[in-house]
Motif scaffolding. Structure first.
Motif: not given
Length: 521
Positions: A430-444
């Motif tokens: 999902x495109x929205x799920x992908x954006x959320x994953x990128x934000x979370x990955x950035x925090x990690x």
């Protein structure tokens, strides 16, 4: 930067490239009578400045037909910043190279003694082991609008020289400062005597062109600045537009009222900008301070008291090359940029443009700083690009035990691989799920980098010397976030390395590729 990187002329702003030696072939159009008159002036001033035999020989060579490689600078306290030496060394080296190629040239240092910006000239900075010290000369109120070179040093100079003695090495340089910078001495004469002493072996000729004789020699340029003010102003406006069209900007602001001259007030001695009344030179009216002057009144001043008319930053190099047989001018970055504007004045007033060559630009690296660079595997670019606290963290990271480095590296690489795979998978669902994953990955990733910094800071706390090393190398090579050459007083290095330093700089000034270099002492 564009000029320094081009092997072909950066037209229309510069008629030649810094890589070209064509300037050596310049044929001077200076009339023979003018050549002899300026040689007489130089001979008299060389005696006043205490120049040595080599400078006298160079003046005689100029009298016989040699051309000049010229550089210059505003006269500043105790010899000014380090780049003063770089300018002189470059002029000396270029003149030597031209002479060796069969084209006789001599080096001349032009004292910009008519500049009235005392705030740029009344201080000098020297380092101590842990900090910078700025020595400032307090001048009497009201002196700030007068030409700096003609100002007399007051009793306050003794305090400044005493403070300098506490920071500089004892020896010939400190003795020269004590001898030259005395109450009652003029700014320009003290500066000229020091420069002549430092480069005595190289035969540097020093010129203070604020005299009546020099202004009389350059009277035609001053005359055109009055009688052709409209034409010259329009040429500068067009050049400014062309600079903008090419993605550049003007170094000197040209307004509708701008002129090319200053007028020294007969009563106060103030150096006042000579403006075009209403922006119209065709009216023949100019204004300086609260007084208006007709064109004829200014021409009368030029005839009787030419030293009262002083060129501004754009006209100064043209005025200079009207009285000297200049083949090339050695300039710093800002001066070279000025030439992109002055070029239109050169062409209209002299019918040619003097080539401008970049001065030596360098950071001097003393043995103690070199040892720290080597020990911590640092380059000069690391010191310049990082703040001292960032540099300290880098030293801490490099000092960590090898096992810690391996674990952090392995974990970081594993995390990157896993995050790349995971974010790609989430995005495919999902495109929205992908954006959320990128934000979370950035925090990690941020937390992983934070862990690296914490590890480095822990190492810094264990090894307190690393922080001292970072601060020490930053102070030595990039003090207060400035290039060393622009901040540290030349006298500091001269006091430490003596007569060997000028000859070393002349050697390095042979650079064929303009750019900043590291010179290890």
């Amino acid at each position: 930067m564009d000029y320094a990187e081009h092997r072909e002329p950066l037209l229309p702003f510069f008629p030649s490239s810094p890589y070209s030696n064509g300037w050596m072939l310049h044929r001077s159009l200076l009339p023979e009578t003018s050549r002899q008159r300026i040689a007489d002036v130089l001979e008299e001033q060389s005696r006043e400045f205490g120049a040595g035999r080599k400078a006298s020989d160079n003046i005689e060579a100029l009298r016989r037909g040699a051309n000049a490689v010229v550089t210059g600078q505003q006269v500043t306290l105790l010899g000014g910043p380090l780049y003063t030496l770089f300018k002189a060394a470059t002029a000396i080296r270029k003149a030597h190279d031209a002479s060796a190629a069969g084209h006789p040239h001599v080096p001349i240092f032009w004292l910009a003694s008519e500049d009235h910006d005392l705030a740029e000239a009344d201080h000098v900075t020297f380092p101590s082991r842990h900090e910078l010290h700025t020595l400032k000369l307090r001048m009497p109120e009201g002196a700030v609008v007068s030409p700096v070179g003609g100002l007399a040093l007051g009793d306050a100079i003794q305090r400044v020289v005493s403070e300098a003695a506490g920071l500089l090495e004892p020896g010939p340089v400190m003795e020269a400062l004590e001898e030259f910078y005395q109450p009652g001495e003029r700014f320009s004469r003290a500066f000229g005597r020091l420069l002549s002493r430092v480069f005595e072996a190289e035969g540097l000729i020093v010129l203070d062109a604020s005299s009546r004789e020099c202004h009389a020699l350059g009277a035609e340029v001053l005359r055109q600045a009055i009688t052709s003010a409209e034409v010259l102003h329009n040429a500068l406006i067009e050049r400014d537009k062309l600079l903008v069209e090419h993605g550049y900007h003007s170094q000197v602001l040209v307004t509708p009222q701008s002129g090319l001259l200053f007028l020294i007030d007969a009563e106060t001695g103030a150096r006042l900008p000579l403006k075009r009344v209403g922006g119209r030179s065709g009216s023949g009216e100019f204004a300086a301070g609260r007084k208006n002057y007709s064109e004829s009144a200014l021409l009368e001043i030029l005839e009787k008291e030419p030293e009262r008319l002083s060129p501004n930053a754009l006209l100064r190099p043209v005025f200079q090359d009207a009285i000297l047989p200049t083949s090339a001018y050695i300039g710093g970055p800002a001066e070279i940029a000025y030439f992109a504007q002055s070029q239109v004045l050169y062409e209209r007033m002299l019918g040619r443009t003097t080539p401008v060559l970049p001065r030596l630009s360098a950071t001097l690296i003393e043995p103690s700083a070199a040892e720290l660079l080597h020990r911590h595997e640092l380059a000069l670019t690391d010191v310049i690009s990082l703040r001292p606290e960032e540099l300290a963290v880098r030293l801490g990271a490099r000092a960590m035990p090898i096992e810690s480095k391996r674990k952090l590296s392995a974990t970081g690489k594993s995390l990157e691989a896993e995050l790349d795979e995971l974010t790609a998978y989430m995005g495919s669902l999902d495109e929205g799920l992908g954006r959320s994953a990128l934000v979370a990955a950035s925090k990690m990733r941020y937390q992983m980098n934070r862990l690296r910094r914490l590890s480095a800071n822990y190492q810094l706390q264990r090894e307190a010397s690393l922080r001292r090393h970072a601060d020490s190398v930053a102070l030595a090579l990039f003090p207060d976030h400035h290039l060393q050459e622009r901040l540290i007083g030349a006298a500091w290095f001269l006091s430490r390395y003596g007569e060997a330093l000028p000859s070393l700089l002349v050697e390095h000034a042979a650079q064929e590729c303009p750019g900043h270099k590291a010179i290890f002492l």
